[in-house]
Design a protein around this motif. Structure first.
Motif, PDB file in Angstrom:
ATOM      1  N   ASN A 109       0.812  -1.229   0.000  1.00 54.49           N
ATOM      2  CA  ASN A 109       0.000   0.000   0.000  1.00 54.49           C
ATOM      3  C   ASN A 109       0.841   1.274   0.000  1.00 54.49           C
ATOM      4  O   ASN A 109       0.486   2.262   0.625  1.00 54.49           O
ATOM      5  CB  ASN A 109      -0.968   0.015   1.177  1.00 54.49           C
ATOM      6  CG  ASN A 109      -1.839  -1.214   1.199  1.00 54.49           C
ATOM      7  OD1 ASN A 109      -2.337  -1.650   0.171  1.00 54.49           O
ATOM      8  ND2 ASN A 109      -2.006  -1.817   2.359  1.00 54.49           N
ATOM      9  N   THR A 110       1.931   1.246  -0.721  1.00 54.75           N
ATOM     10  CA  THR A 110       2.812   2.402  -0.820  1.00 54.75           C
ATOM     11  C   THR A 110       2.483   3.182  -2.083  1.00 54.75           C
ATOM     12  O   THR A 110       2.179   2.610  -3.116  1.00 54.75           O
ATOM     13  CB  THR A 110       4.289   1.938  -0.828  1.00 54.75           C
ATOM     14  OG1 THR A 110       4.605   1.481   0.483  1.00 54.75           O
ATOM     15  CG2 THR A 110       5.242   3.037  -1.211  1.00 54.75           C
ATOM     16  N   PRO A 141      10.992   3.844   6.751  1.00 55.33           N
ATOM     17  CA  PRO A 141      10.170   3.052   7.677  1.00 55.33           C
ATOM     18  C   PRO A 141       8.686   3.093   7.304  1.00 55.33           C
ATOM     19  O   PRO A 141       8.228   3.980   6.575  1.00 55.33           O
ATOM     20  CB  PRO A 141      10.415   3.722   9.030  1.00 55.33           C
ATOM     21  CG  PRO A 141      10.811   5.119   8.712  1.00 55.33           C
ATOM     22  CD  PRO A 141      11.512   5.067   7.381  1.00 55.33           C
ATOM     23  N   ASP A 142       7.944   2.130   7.834  1.00 53.94           N
ATOM     24  CA  ASP A 142       6.497   2.047   7.610  1.00 53.94           C
ATOM     25  C   ASP A 142       5.826   3.385   7.901  1.00 53.94           C
ATOM     26  O   ASP A 142       6.193   4.096   8.845  1.00 53.94           O
ATOM     27  CB  ASP A 142       5.873   0.995   8.533  1.00 53.94           C
ATOM     28  CG  ASP A 142       6.281  -0.431   8.188  1.00 53.94           C
ATOM     29  OD1 ASP A 142       6.898  -0.646   7.124  1.00 53.94           O
ATOM     30  OD2 ASP A 142       5.981  -1.332   8.988  1.00 53.94           O
ATOM     31  N   HIS A 143       4.831   3.713   7.074  1.00 57.19           N
ATOM     32  CA  HIS A 143       3.914   4.849   7.248  1.00 57.19           C
ATOM     33  C   HIS A 143       4.554   6.233   7.120  1.00 57.19           C
ATOM     34  O   HIS A 143       3.909   7.231   7.409  1.00 57.19           O
ATOM     35  CB  HIS A 143       3.161   4.741   8.584  1.00 57.19           C
ATOM     36  CG  HIS A 143       2.535   3.396   8.784  1.00 57.19           C
ATOM     37  ND1 HIS A 143       3.017   2.498   9.712  1.00 57.19           N
ATOM     38  CD2 HIS A 143       1.514   2.785   8.165  1.00 57.19           C
ATOM     39  CE1 HIS A 143       2.302   1.392   9.653  1.00 57.19           C
ATOM     40  NE2 HIS A 143       1.382   1.539   8.717  1.00 57.19           N
ATOM     41  N   ASN A 163      -4.614   1.623   9.441  1.00 56.20           N
ATOM     42  CA  ASN A 163      -4.947   0.246   9.832  1.00 56.20           C
ATOM     43  C   ASN A 163      -6.435  -0.035   9.696  1.00 56.20           C
ATOM     44  O   ASN A 163      -6.831  -1.136   9.322  1.00 56.20           O
ATOM     45  CB  ASN A 163      -4.456  -0.043  11.244  1.00 56.20           C
ATOM     46  CG  ASN A 163      -2.953  -0.200  11.292  1.00 56.20           C
ATOM     47  OD1 ASN A 163      -2.320  -0.615  10.315  1.00 56.20           O
ATOM     48  ND2 ASN A 163      -2.355   0.139  12.424  1.00 56.20           N
ATOM     49  N   LYS A 164      -7.277   0.961   9.997  1.00 53.27           N
ATOM     50  CA  LYS A 164      -8.735   0.802   9.847  1.00 53.27           C
ATOM     51  C   LYS A 164      -9.095   0.563   8.379  1.00 53.27           C
ATOM     52  O   LYS A 164      -9.833  -0.361   8.055  1.00 53.27           O
ATOM     53  CB  LYS A 164      -9.444   2.057  10.374  1.00 53.27           C
ATOM     54  CG  LYS A 164     -10.952   2.058  10.179  1.00 53.27           C
ATOM     55  CD  LYS A 164     -11.544   3.390  10.652  1.00 53.27           C
ATOM     56  CE  LYS A 164     -13.024   3.473  10.443  1.00 53.27           C
ATOM     57  NZ  LYS A 164     -13.421   3.726   9.075  1.00 53.27           N
ATOM     58  N   ASP A 169     -10.261  -3.515   3.979  1.00 53.40           N
ATOM     59  CA  ASP A 169      -9.840  -3.857   2.610  1.00 53.40           C
ATOM     60  C   ASP A 169     -10.171  -2.740   1.614  1.00 53.40           C
ATOM     61  O   ASP A 169     -10.542  -2.985   0.475  1.00 53.40           O
ATOM     62  CB  ASP A 169     -10.469  -5.180   2.163  1.00 53.40           C
ATOM     63  CG  ASP A 169      -9.649  -5.862   1.075  1.00 53.40           C
ATOM     64  OD1 ASP A 169      -8.410  -5.675   1.047  1.00 53.40           O
ATOM     65  OD2 ASP A 169     -10.247  -6.571   0.241  1.00 53.40           O
ATOM     66  N   LYS A 170     -10.023  -1.509   2.053  1.00 52.85           N
ATOM     67  CA  LYS A 170     -10.268  -0.342   1.196  1.00 52.85           C
ATOM     68  C   LYS A 170      -8.970   0.041   0.494  1.00 52.85           C
ATOM     69  O   LYS A 170      -8.349   1.057   0.804  1.00 52.85           O
ATOM     70  CB  LYS A 170     -10.848   0.804   2.009  1.00 52.85           C
ATOM     71  CG  LYS A 170     -12.250   0.519   2.490  1.00 52.85           C
ATOM     72  CD  LYS A 170     -12.871   1.706   3.147  1.00 52.85           C
ATOM     73  CE  LYS A 170     -14.323   1.419   3.494  1.00 52.85           C
ATOM     74  NZ  LYS A 170     -14.924   2.529   4.230  1.00 52.85           N
ATOM     75  N   ILE A 171      -8.590  -0.812  -0.453  1.00 54.22           N
ATOM     76  CA  ILE A 171      -7.365  -0.640  -1.232  1.00 54.22           C
ATOM     77  C   ILE A 171      -7.752   0.051  -2.532  1.00 54.22           C
ATOM     78  O   ILE A 171      -8.635  -0.413  -3.258  1.00 54.22           O
ATOM     79  CB  ILE A 171      -6.688  -1.998  -1.502  1.00 54.22           C
ATOM     80  CG1 ILE A 171      -6.512  -2.795  -0.202  1.00 54.22           C
ATOM     81  CG2 ILE A 171      -5.383  -1.830  -2.261  1.00 54.22           C
ATOM     82  CD1 ILE A 171      -5.711  -2.106   0.872  1.00 54.22           C
ATOM     83  N   TYR A 172      -7.097   1.153  -2.846  1.00 48.86           N
ATOM     84  CA  TYR A 172      -7.482   2.010  -3.961  1.00 48.86           C
ATOM     85  C   TYR A 172      -7.754   1.239  -5.256  1.00 48.86           C
ATOM     86  O   TYR A 172      -8.820   1.382  -5.849  1.00 48.86           O
ATOM     87  CB  TYR A 172      -6.412   3.081  -4.219  1.00 48.86           C
ATOM     88  CG  TYR A 172      -6.702   3.896  -5.458  1.00 48.86           C
ATOM     89  CD1 TYR A 172      -7.645   4.917  -5.423  1.00 48.86           C
ATOM     90  CD2 TYR A 172      -6.074   3.625  -6.669  1.00 48.86           C
ATOM     91  CE1 TYR A 172      -7.942   5.655  -6.550  1.00 48.86           C
ATOM     92  CE2 TYR A 172      -6.368   4.356  -7.805  1.00 48.86           C
ATOM     93  CZ  TYR A 172      -7.297   5.367  -7.740  1.00 48.86           C
ATOM     94  OH  TYR A 172      -7.596   6.078  -8.869  1.00 48.86           O
ATOM     95  N   LEU A 173      -6.813   0.434  -5.720  1.00 52.49           N
ATOM     96  CA  LEU A 173      -6.984  -0.232  -7.015  1.00 52.49           C
ATOM     97  C   LEU A 173      -8.139  -1.237  -6.987  1.00 52.49           C
ATOM     98  O   LEU A 173      -8.832  -1.412  -7.989  1.00 52.49           O
ATOM     99  CB  LEU A 173      -5.685  -0.908  -7.456  1.00 52.49           C
ATOM    100  CG  LEU A 173      -5.449  -0.942  -8.956  1.00 52.49           C
ATOM    101  CD1 LEU A 173      -5.531   0.430  -9.589  1.00 52.49           C
ATOM    102  CD2 LEU A 173      -4.127  -1.592  -9.286  1.00 52.49           C
ATOM    103  N   LYS A 174      -8.380  -1.880  -5.838  1.00 55.10           N
ATOM    104  CA  LYS A 174      -9.538  -2.775  -5.704  1.00 55.10           C
ATOM    105  C   LYS A 174     -10.831  -1.982  -5.825  1.00 55.10           C
ATOM    106  O   LYS A 174     -11.767  -2.385  -6.520  1.00 55.10           O
ATOM    107  CB  LYS A 174      -9.518  -3.491  -4.355  1.00 55.10           C
ATOM    108  CG  LYS A 174      -8.543  -4.614  -4.252  1.00 55.10           C
ATOM    109  CD  LYS A 174      -8.682  -5.287  -2.895  1.00 55.10           C
ATOM    110  CE  LYS A 174      -7.673  -6.375  -2.710  1.00 55.10           C
ATOM    111  NZ  LYS A 174      -7.830  -7.049  -1.411  1.00 55.10           N
TER     112      LYS A 174
END
Length: 188
Positions: A109-110, A141-143, A163-164, A169-174
């Motif tokens: 998710n970068t 580092p992360d985030h 994290n929420k 599962d609110k992933i942009y491309l999905k």
């Protein structure tokens, strides 16, 4: 007229080359969106996990392994290097004949903006944002939200919100693929 025909022939050959390169990528997840043109040196060393977008004119030197985790979004004209010359030697200057290979990893998710350069051996953490035009010379580092040349940490994402959204599962491309995202324009 002849110039226009020549341009069409060159474009056709370029597209065929790009498709051949894309077919040579050995490890691909689902829902991969790669915009042409693209140049990938050693595509067999490139791993793309699901829900990944790579913008046009990317140049990926995969002499060593390059891995994009799931949910990665890449802006246009990305450059990734995985090889360097050995200048620390007593054989020749400016460097000897040894090539040093180092893997590059881009975390889940970068988002990497346009015109970013990533140097060999870099590990970019999960949920990172890399500002356009940045040169990534050190691990991130992360985030973290980074920018500049060399890229420096500007601030961090809201990890609780990240994290929420990840849990839901609110992933942009999905969301984009399933037409479940609003594409309105917002002005500040």
């Amino acid at each position: 007229m002849m110039q226009k025909l020549n341009r069409k022939i060159v474009n056709l050959f370029w597209k065929l080359y790009c498709y051949k390169v894309l077919k040579a990528i050995c490890r691909k997840g689902d829902n991969i969106d790669i915009k042409l043109p693209i140049t990938i040196v050693n595509p067999k060393n490139l791993t793309l996990h699901s829900d990944t977008y790579i913008g046009p004119e990317a140049w990926i030197s995969a002499h060593a392994n390059v891995e994009f985790d799931s949910g990665v979004i890449i802006g246009p004209r990305l450059k990734i290097y995985t090889a360097n010359h050995n200048y620390l030697n007593d054989v020749a200057i400016p460097y000897d004949g040894v090539t040093i290979l180092k893997k590059v990893t881009i975390g889940k998710n970068t988002w990497i903006g346009g015109d970013v350069i990533i140097l060999p051996g870099i590990n970019i953490g999960e949920g990172v944002v890399v500002g356009g035009g940045s040169v990534v010379t050190k691990n991130i580092p992360d985030h973290a939200i980074v920018g500049g040349n060399p890229a420096q940490i500007i601030k961090y994402r809201d990890v609780e919100l990240y994290n929420k959204l990840k849990e839901e599962d609110k992933i942009y491309l999905k969301l984009k693929t399933n037409n479940k995202i609003d594409f309105s324009t917002k002005y500040d």
